[in-house]
Design a protein around this motif. Structure first.
Motif, short mmCIF file in Angstrom:
data_model
loop_
_atom_site.label_atom_id
_atom_site.label_comp_id
_atom_site.label_asym_id
_atom_site.label_seq_id
_atom_site.Cartn_x
_atom_site.Cartn_y
_atom_site.Cartn_z
N HIS A 17 48.46 32.43 38.26
CA HIS A 17 47.82 31.47 37.35
C HIS A 17 46.97 32.26 36.35
O HIS A 17 46.22 33.15 36.73
CB HIS A 17 46.96 30.49 38.13
N ILE A 21 38.34 32.66 31.38
CA ILE A 21 37.14 32.41 32.19
C ILE A 21 36.04 33.34 31.70
O ILE A 21 36.30 34.52 31.41
CB ILE A 21 37.41 32.69 33.70
N GLY A 22 34.81 32.85 31.65
CA GLY A 22 33.66 33.70 31.32
C GLY A 22 33.17 34.40 32.57
O GLY A 22 32.77 33.75 33.53
N PRO A 34 34.29 28.92 38.53
CA PRO A 34 35.22 27.88 38.07
C PRO A 34 34.69 26.48 38.35
O PRO A 34 34.12 26.23 39.41
CB PRO A 34 36.48 28.14 38.91
N PHE A 35 34.86 25.60 37.38
CA PHE A 35 34.49 24.19 37.60
C PHE A 35 35.46 23.55 38.58
O PHE A 35 36.63 23.91 38.62
CB PHE A 35 34.53 23.41 36.28
N SER A 38 39.84 22.99 39.82
CA SER A 38 40.66 23.90 39.00
C SER A 38 41.56 24.75 39.90
O SER A 38 41.25 25.00 41.05
CB SER A 38 39.80 24.78 38.10
N ARG A 39 42.63 25.14 39.29
CA ARG A 39 43.61 25.97 39.99
C ARG A 39 43.01 27.33 40.34
O ARG A 39 43.27 27.88 41.41
CB ARG A 39 44.83 26.08 39.06
N PHE A 61 44.11 32.99 24.97
CA PHE A 61 43.00 32.02 25.12
C PHE A 61 43.44 30.66 24.61
O PHE A 61 43.31 29.64 25.29
CB PHE A 61 41.76 32.50 24.34
N LEU A 65 44.81 26.84 26.70
CA LEU A 65 44.15 25.55 26.46
C LEU A 65 45.09 24.53 25.82
O LEU A 65 44.73 23.38 25.65
CB LEU A 65 42.93 25.77 25.53
N ARG A 69 51.19 28.64 29.06
CA ARG A 69 50.62 29.52 30.09
C ARG A 69 51.57 30.61 30.56
O ARG A 69 51.24 31.35 31.47
CB ARG A 69 50.21 28.68 31.30
N SER A 138 38.26 23.04 25.12
CA SER A 138 38.06 22.81 26.57
C SER A 138 37.02 21.72 26.82
O SER A 138 36.92 21.22 27.93
CB SER A 138 37.67 24.12 27.28
#
Ligand SMILES: Cc1cc2nc3c(=O)[nH]c(=O)nc-3n(C[C@H](O)[C@H](O)[C@H](O)COP(=O)(O)O)c2cc1C
Length: 191
Positions: A17, A21-22, A34-35, A38-39, A61, A65, A69, A138
Motif C-alpha cells: 500500500h 504521510i507526514g 495514521p488517522f 486507514s489501510r 502525492f 489522493l 495508486r 485530503s
C-alpha cells in the motif's frame, strides 16, 4: 519537524500500500501517525515495518489522493517492505512502540537501513504547491469552498511560473478532483 514522504506498508499477505504521510521526527526515531480508519494503520498492525520514500515526483502525492495508486516498487533490503521506484532516497523502518489513540495512533519507528539513489536537485515551488494542494484535497470534506478556491488560486501562481510536466500533470489531477467534489456537492444528495 515533519517530513512529507511516501510511506509504503504491506499487509500480512505482502500486498503493498502506497500513501503520502507526514513523518514526525522525534530524536533518532520517525513517528507515523495514521488517522483511523486507514489501510496504513491496518497494515502496520499486521506487519510492523514501513518504508519512508523521499521523492520529488509529486505525481505520487497527487496520484494517491486521486485514485492513482499503482506506483511501481521493489522489495526493501532489511525489512518486509517495498521501495518506491523513482525515490531519491529511502529509509527502512521497524516499529518499536505504539501509542494508542482514538483518532490517530502513533507508531514510533527505528530506522534500520537507509539508501540514496539519486541527487536532490534543489527546491521547486510547483512541487511544494502540489503537496499543499494534495493536503487540501485530503481535507475536502471539512473545508469550505471559498477557502479551497482562495488557496488553490494562490498555489496556481507557483504552478504557472515554475512547473515542469510532472508537476502540471499532478496539479491537473488535483484540480479535477476538486471540481468533481464541488459538482457533487452542488448537485446535492440524491442527484
Ligand atoms: C502531504 C500529505 C501528508 C499526509 N499525512 C498524513 C498523515 O500523517 N496521516 C494520515 O493518516 N494521513 C495523511 N495524509 C492523508 C493520506 O495520504 C490519505 O488519507 C491516505 O489515503 C491514508 O489512508 P490509507 O492508508 O487508507 O490510504 C497525508 C496526505 C498528504 C498529501
Amino acid at each position: 519537524m515533519i517530513r512529507e514522504a511516501i510511506v509504503t506498508t504491506q499487509d500480512r499477505a505482502g500486498a503493498v500500500h502506497v500513501a503520502p504521510i507526514g513523518l514526525i521526527e522525534e530524536g533518532e526515531h520517525l513517528v507515523i501517525a495514521p488517522f483511523r480508519p486507514s489501510r496504513t494503520l491496518d497494515n502496520l498492525r499486521e506487519n510492523p515495518f514501513a518504508v519512508a520514500n523521499y521523492t520529488d515526483d509529486v505525481r505520487v502525492f497527487a496520484g494517491c489522493l486521486t485514485g492513482r495508486r499503482a506506483w511501481s516498487t521493489r522489495p526493501a533490503t532489511k525489512v518486509a517492505g517495498a521501495v518506491l521506484d523513482g525515490a531519491l532516497a529511502h529509509a527502512e523502518l521497524s516499529v518499536v512502540g505504539v501509542a494508542e489513540d482514538a483518532v490517530r495512533p502513533r507508531f514510533r519507528c527505528a530506522v534500520v537501513h537507509e539508501a540514496t539513489h539519486a541527487p536532490f536537485r534543489g527546491f521547486n515551488r510547483a512541487q511544494a504547491a502540489v503537496v499543499e494542494a494534495a493536503i487540501l484535497v485530503s481535507r475536502l470534506h471539512m473545508l469550505p469552498f471559498d477557502r479551497i478556491e482562495r488557496e488553490t488560486a494562490y498555489l496556481k501562481i507557483a504552478i504557472d511560473k515554475t512547473a515542469g510536466p510532472r508537476e502540471r500533470e499532478a496539479w491537473d489531477w488535483l484540480i479535477e478532483k476538486i471540481a468533481a467534489h464541488r459538482a457533487a456537492a452542488q448537485a446535492g444528495p440524491g442527484a
